[in-house]
Scaffold this motif. Structure first.
Motif, PDB file in Angstrom:
ATOM      1  N   ALA A 531      69.677  26.398  24.459  1.00 55.65           N
ATOM      2  CA  ALA A 531      69.650  27.009  23.161  1.00 55.65           C
ATOM      3  C   ALA A 531      70.839  26.223  22.170  1.00 55.65           C
ATOM      4  N   SER A 532      71.721  25.725  22.748  1.00 49.51           N
ATOM      5  CA  SER A 532      72.839  25.228  21.952  1.00 49.51           C
ATOM      6  C   SER A 532      73.069  23.754  22.612  1.00 49.51           C
ATOM      7  N   GLN A 533      73.677  22.941  21.818  1.00 48.30           N
ATOM      8  CA  GLN A 533      74.099  21.640  22.321  1.00 48.30           C
ATOM      9  C   GLN A 533      75.853  21.717  22.587  1.00 48.30           C
ATOM     10  N   ASN A 534      76.265  22.732  21.938  1.00 43.02           N
ATOM     11  CA  ASN A 534      77.698  22.811  22.298  1.00 43.02           C
ATOM     12  C   ASN A 534      78.075  24.062  23.446  1.00 43.02           C
ATOM     13  N   LEU A 535      78.191  23.632  24.539  1.00 40.89           N
ATOM     14  CA  LEU A 535      78.606  24.782  25.429  1.00 40.89           C
ATOM     15  C   LEU A 535      79.966  24.957  26.075  1.00 40.89           C
ATOM     16  N   TRP A 536      80.306  26.349  26.136  1.00 42.58           N
ATOM     17  CA  TRP A 536      81.552  26.776  26.042  1.00 42.58           C
ATOM     18  C   TRP A 536      82.064  27.257  27.365  1.00 42.58           C
ATOM     19  N   SER A 537      81.136  27.749  28.075  1.00 35.82           N
ATOM     20  CA  SER A 537      81.393  28.416  29.583  1.00 35.82           C
ATOM     21  C   SER A 537      80.412  27.923  30.476  1.00 35.82           C
ATOM     22  N   VAL A 538      80.862  27.877  31.872  1.00 36.81           N
ATOM     23  CA  VAL A 538      79.881  27.478  32.742  1.00 36.81           C
ATOM     24  C   VAL A 538      80.218  28.506  34.131  1.00 36.81           C
ATOM     25  N   ILE A 539      78.991  28.956  34.897  1.00 34.85           N
ATOM     26  CA  ILE A 539      79.385  29.703  35.982  1.00 34.85           C
ATOM     27  C   ILE A 539      78.179  29.485  36.946  1.00 34.85           C
ATOM     28  N   VAL A 540      78.400  29.483  38.206  1.00 31.90           N
ATOM     29  CA  VAL A 540      77.314  29.552  39.177  1.00 31.90           C
ATOM     30  C   VAL A 540      76.867  30.849  39.786  1.00 31.90           C
ATOM     31  N   ASP A 541      75.884  31.597  39.614  1.00 27.01           N
ATOM     32  CA  ASP A 541      75.367  32.734  40.450  1.00 27.01           C
ATOM     33  C   ASP A 541      75.130  32.742  41.769  1.00 27.01           C
ATOM     34  N   PHE A 579      82.546  33.871  24.530  1.00 25.92           N
ATOM     35  CA  PHE A 579      83.908  33.400  24.366  1.00 25.92           C
ATOM     36  C   PHE A 579      84.116  32.049  25.266  1.00 25.92           C
ATOM     37  N   PRO A 580      84.801  31.058  24.706  1.00 22.89           N
ATOM     38  CA  PRO A 580      84.885  29.878  25.674  1.00 22.89           C
ATOM     39  C   PRO A 580      85.717  30.208  26.953  1.00 22.89           C
ATOM     40  N   ASN A 581      84.971  29.687  28.365  1.00 24.43           N
ATOM     41  CA  ASN A 581      85.635  29.691  29.378  1.00 24.43           C
ATOM     42  C   ASN A 581      85.742  31.321  29.930  1.00 24.43           C
ATOM     43  N   ALA A 582      84.789  32.374  29.193  1.00 23.47           N
ATOM     44  CA  ALA A 582      85.082  33.767  29.799  1.00 23.47           C
ATOM     45  C   ALA A 582      83.743  34.276  30.280  1.00 23.47           C
ATOM     46  N   LEU A 583      83.306  33.615  31.435  1.00 25.85           N
ATOM     47  CA  LEU A 583      82.462  34.198  32.444  1.00 25.85           C
ATOM     48  C   LEU A 583      83.041  34.321  33.741  1.00 25.85           C
ATOM     49  N   PHE A 584      82.483  35.472  34.344  1.00 22.21           N
ATOM     50  CA  PHE A 584      83.158  35.812  35.562  1.00 22.21           C
ATOM     51  C   PHE A 584      82.112  36.606  36.513  1.00 22.21           C
ATOM     52  N   LYS A 585      81.944  36.276  37.903  1.00 20.86           N
ATOM     53  CA  LYS A 585      81.315  36.739  38.710  1.00 20.86           C
ATOM     54  C   LYS A 585      82.012  37.894  39.615  1.00 20.86           C
ATOM     55  N   ASP A 586      81.548  39.027  39.739  1.00 21.62           N
ATOM     56  CA  ASP A 586      82.437  40.210  40.472  1.00 21.62           C
ATOM     57  C   ASP A 586      81.813  40.063  41.932  1.00 21.62           C
ATOM     58  N   SER A 587      82.409  40.990  42.780  1.00 23.03           N
ATOM     59  CA  SER A 587      82.250  40.998  44.179  1.00 23.03           C
ATOM     60  C   SER A 587      80.890  41.640  44.514  1.00 23.03           C
ATOM     61  N   ARG A 588      80.156  42.173  43.305  1.00 21.55           N
ATOM     62  CA  ARG A 588      78.491  42.843  43.589  1.00 21.55           C
ATOM     63  C   ARG A 588      77.540  41.799  43.036  1.00 21.55           C
ATOM     64  N   GLN A 589      78.073  40.458  42.690  1.00 23.95           N
ATOM     65  CA  GLN A 589      77.313  39.509  42.265  1.00 23.95           C
ATOM     66  C   GLN A 589      76.859  39.640  40.749  1.00 23.95           C
ATOM     67  N   LEU A 591      77.608  39.502  36.641  1.00 25.33           N
ATOM     68  CA  LEU A 591      78.019  38.755  35.948  1.00 25.33           C
ATOM     69  C   LEU A 591      78.800  39.073  34.596  1.00 25.33           C
ATOM     70  N   TRP A 592      79.896  39.233  34.420  1.00 27.26           N
ATOM     71  CA  TRP A 592      80.554  39.560  33.233  1.00 27.26           C
ATOM     72  C   TRP A 592      80.875  38.652  32.050  1.00 27.26           C
ATOM     73  N   ILE A 593      80.443  38.878  31.086  1.00 26.58           N
ATOM     74  CA  ILE A 593      80.473  37.769  29.992  1.00 26.58           C
ATOM     75  C   ILE A 593      81.252  38.308  28.866  1.00 26.58           C
ATOM     76  N   TYR A 602      75.969  41.523  33.083  1.00 27.19           N
ATOM     77  CA  TYR A 602      74.673  41.276  33.485  1.00 27.19           C
ATOM     78  C   TYR A 602      74.375  41.652  34.988  1.00 27.19           C
ATOM     79  N   LEU A 603      73.148  42.214  35.347  1.00 29.92           N
ATOM     80  CA  LEU A 603      72.938  42.793  36.661  1.00 29.92           C
ATOM     81  C   LEU A 603      71.712  42.120  37.231  1.00 29.92           C
ATOM     82  N   PRO A 604      71.896  41.213  37.798  1.00 29.20           N
ATOM     83  CA  PRO A 604      70.923  40.375  38.567  1.00 29.20           C
ATOM     84  C   PRO A 604      69.663  41.100  38.998  1.00 29.20           C
TER      85      PRO A 604
END
Length: 859
Positions: A531-541, A579-589, A591-593, A602-604
């Motif tokens: 949806a955007s060409q300019n990506l600010w954060s990345v994380i693997v679920d 926010f740039p570089n502000a993605l986090f995966k907690d112990s319950r999988q 995602l906090w954005i 985000y609740l998978p």
């Protein structure tokens, strides 16, 4: 049981409200009025909404309004249903009405209805329509009304609700108690039966066949086995005047009142939803669950709809409208959150936020032993928190800059901090060593860092990616295939692959990439679906999907399928800019954005793909983009959309004249999970071979169609890319003009043959007649023109109307016809035999006959 009691106790604790992704519909979106009294769904999956300004039909894109203009006697509509013959019935203050086509047929007291003010309508299994009014109960059997009042045993004439149970017993909720009718007699229930004589506003049945009754004080449940009534009121957490309820597809019971919505399971309150959770109003009038599991709540402020809770926001004042810059988690399942004002924690169990320190936080990291929290600040250096006290490192201690953008721990348990002036390494003893461009770093502006577990440290800078191994920096830039040198975030998947969020898309690093290579990366951009060409954060679920954050929301990329799923406001991702570089995966999988104005969680497990494709309809067919009365063209019309239908399967639905060759198709896929994400593909067989590209456009127009038989096909996809197994079709024929039909060709040939025959006959019998000559030349000219036209058409169809080919064709045609033209001319005008002209005698030459000298001639 203990778990449920514990859960109920936890939910009752004062905690920050979680805001769910409700969608709201009101006057701006197209509702005729915001006071919504009832919601229902028809066989075409359209949602019907009864309001105080009429009734309307909703297809996910558009509201179709019906009011007194279409024949209603009152716009105050209290209830709407669909009968087994697919007719829409509405209950109004001025009688009931049945929708026939686009107009209503009205039934009032004049037709036998007991009272015009109707509160509720219901159809029984025999097709009878039951009407709850303010003066009794009426049954309409299709011909006449039968009425029931207190004279027949009702406890009160004002009736609010009706319901047929599994035994086909009619339950009647009145203004003064409950009654049932088995077809023979009416039975009333009072305090001796366990129910207070009060108004019964709604009646429904759960999956265990228990009956529920909503009252002004709470709800009663009639147990199907014991036959006893059980009350659910404030002691069980149910508040307000219950106006409606239902049993959802999972067996949970929902009750709505003027204090929100209540969810119960096995008699225990699971949740209480209010405006704090995202409802548009606490004053709820009705509730509905559609075929695709979406919940609809009607209130005095329009409709609130929710399909799932994969995204949750928080209305906590400490984080509301604040930029959320960093997350981490400790071993006690406390989520640590950094904002531009403070360091916070969120307790997953108690659902409470707590402030830990007033600080402008930019990055966070718990070390591997979970003993120390490292806090990168803006302007105040690096902080170390051991659970008791804070220790500060600044430029005075050896840092090159006091703003820390990223933190990472290496395999020797040393902390690395990225700044605007390079990176700093903090030893266990507190010693600080700095690295910059002078030591080989790609750029001093360092925005992200990663330890890959193989002895490598990776740093994303404004001039490329740097790898630190064995004390040496190695750099990768656009010359090595990187999409852009500005690298804002780094992640690593389970296979060890490095993923980069850059200013020009997502980049996947190839195995064994070398700075000597020019193709070290596989890059994905907007062309691939982002949806955007300019990506600010990345994380693997936990499933191996790659998530990227940007200014337009967040995207999920599957490395296996190469498909991208976009999440934005319409998908429940309400805060949009991450926010740039502000993605986090907690112990319950989960995602906090972090976003520029709050937190989204985000609740998978809630993000379950919907396997139901849209219910697809061809809702209109237009000629020359104008509304067309198809009753003038076809005998059989679709009863819902008034477009032609074929009398046989796969047959032609309509025949059109040759000049009715501009046609527009309008179609809609009804699926309310994310209706804006529905996409379509179509093709016109007989005109095109390939399906169109997927698009959200729901119309297709074809102009200047040549005569022929065509079949229009269309199929749709829901927001999870589930397609209709069978496309819908519309087959039609555009007739040839009369001059291209066989009989006209035959008439032309016959006419030309007649001309030729007559010309030959006259040429033999009246060769020198003026009429014979005129007729012969007329025949020749017409024949020449006829052949010329069809030769030109042939050339145009196979050569693209190129002038040179037309000239060649005309020259060839002239060459072919010239001998026939000459023969005809010779036949009509044969050459006359040559006449021999005698030779003229020689002229007298005076000079030859003169004798002597003329000058001496005396004569």
């Amino acid at each position: 049981m203990r778990y449920l009691l514990f859960l109920a106790w936890i939910l009752a604790l004062p905690a920050v409200a979680q805001v769910y992704p409700f969608r709201h519909y009101g006057l701006i979106e197209g509702l005729p009025e915001e006071n919504v009294n009832y919601i229902a769904e028809d066989h075409n999956s359209f949602i019907w909404i009864a309001t105080q300004g009429g009734v309307c039909k909703f297809d996910g894109r558009k509201f179709y309004k019906y009011s007194t203009t279409q024949g209603l006697l009152s716009n105050l509509v209290k209830c709407v249903i669909e009968d087994k013959n697919y007719h829409i019935w509405v209950a109004t203050r001025q009688g009931i009405a049945r929708l026939i086509g686009e107009h209503f047929e009205v039934f009032t007291e004049k037709n036998g209805l007991v009272d015009d003010d109707v509160n509720f309508i219901l159809e029984d299994k025999n097709g009878n329509i039951w009407c709850a009014t303010n003066e009794g109960l009426s049954k309409y059997d299709g011909k006449r009304f039968s009425n029931f009042t207190t004279f027949q045993g009702l406890p009160h004439n004002t009736i609010h609700s009706l319901h047929f149970d599994h035994r086909n017993i009619l339950w009647i909720g009145t203004d003064n108690g409950l009654a049932s009718y088995d077809g023979k007699k009416i039975k009333t229930y009072n305090v001796h039966d366990g129910i207070v004589s009060t108004a019964i506003h709604c009646i429904f049945q759960d999956k265990k066949l228990n009956l529920w009754f909503g009252t002004p004080l709470g709800a009663y449940k009639l147990d199907n086995i014991s036959g006893e009534f059980q009350f659910f009121g404030e002691l069980k957490g149910i508040k307000g005047e219950i106006s409606a309820g239902l049993c959802d597809k999972e067996g949970k019971v929902w009750l709505v009142s003027d204090e929100g919505a209540f969810v119960l399971q096995d008699g225990f309150l699971l949740e209480h939803l209010t405006t704090q959770n995202g409802l548009s109003s606490d004053n709820l009038n009705c509730i509905w669950q559609d075929k695709n599991f979406n919940f609809w709540f009607g209130s005095n402020k329009g409709i609130s709809k929710i399909n799932n809770r994969r995204f949750i926001t928080f209305n906590e004042p400490l984080i509301y409208d604040k930029p959320i810059r960093a997350f981490t988690e400790d071993d006690k399942q406390l989520i640590w959150i950094g904002t531009n004002e403070r360091l916070l924690t969120y307790d997953i169990k108690s659902k409470k936020f707590s402030e830990k320190k007033a600080l402008n936080v930019r990055s966070l990291l718990w070390d591997k032993d979970k003993k120390n929290l490292w806090i990168g600040s803006v302007g105040e250096g690096l902080w170390q928190y051991d659970g008791t006290r804070y220790k500060n490192f600044t430029t005075a201690d050896g840092l090159r800059d006091n703003t820390i953008y990223c933190l990472v721990e290496d395999e020797q348990n040393r902390i690395w901090a990225g700044t605007d002036k390079g990176v700093a390494r903090i030893e266990k003893d507190g010693k600080i060593t700095t690295f910059s461009e002078n030591q080989g770093l790609a750029d001093n502006y360092v925005r992200c860092a990663l330890s890959d577990g193989k002895g490598n440290l990776w740093f994303g800078t404004y001039k490329g990616l740097s790898r630190f191994r064995n004390g040496i920096f190695t750099n990768f830039t656009t010359q090595n295939g990187l999409a852009n040198n500005i690298v804002l975030s780094i992640a690593q998947d389970a296979q060890g692959t490095i993923w980069l969020a850059t200013e020009n898309g997502l980049c996947q690093m190839k195995p064994n990439a070398s700075p000597k290579d020019t193709n070290c990366f596989i890059c994905y951009t907007e062309k691939d679906g982002f949806a955007s060409q300019n990506l600010w954060s990345v994380i693997v679920d936990s499933e191996g999907n790659i998530w990227t954050g940007h200014r337009n929301g967040i995207d999920r990329f599957s490395p296996k399928t190469k498909k991208v799923k976009n999440y934005s406001y319409i998908d429940g991702f309400s805060l949009m800019q991450t926010f740039p570089n502000a993605l986090f995966k907690d112990s319950r999988q989960n995602l906090w954005i972090g976003t520029f104005n709050g937190i989204i969680k985000y609740l998978p497990y809630e993000d379950v793909p919907n396997k139901n494709p849209p219910t697809l309809h061809l809702i209109d067919v237009k000629l020359f983009n104008r509304k067309t009365d198809w009753s003038k063209y076809a005998k059989l019309l679709d009863p819902d959309f008034a477009i032609p239908l074929s009398e046989i399967s796969d047959g032609i639905a309509v025949k059109l004249a040759h000049n009715e060759n501009s046609i527009t198709f309008e179609f809609v896929g009804v699926h309310f999970t994310v209706p804006e994400r529905i996409k379509y593909q179509y093709k016109l067989e007989g005109f095109e071979k390939e399906w169109s590209e997927k698009s959200e456009q729901n119309t297709a127009t074809y102009t200047n169609l040549p005569p022929g038989v065509y079949t229009f096909y269309v199929r749709s996809y829901n927001s999870d890319d589930e397609m209709n197994p069978q496309p819908i079709m519309f087959k039609f024929r555009i007739d040839l003009p009369y001059w291209e039909k066989w009989w006209f060709y035959l008439a032309q040939v016959s006419f030309f043959l007649t001309l030729v025959i007559v010309s030959v006959y006259l040429g033999l019998t009246r060769k020198n007649s003026r009429y014979t000559i005129i007729l012969a030349f007329t025949t020749m000219l017409m024949l020449f023109e006829f052949v010329s036209v069809y030769i030109e058409n042939f050339v145009e169809s196979y050569t693209g109307n190129i002038p040179i080919f037309k000239v060649i064709a005309n020259v060839v045609l002239a060459s072919l016809i010239a001998p026939f033209e000459k023969a005809l001319k010779n036949y009509l005008f044969p050459a006359k035999p040559a006449i021999k002209i005698p030779e003229e005698p020689p002229r007298f030459n005076r000079i030859e006959y003169e004798i002597g000298n003329p000058e001496d001639d005396l004569v």
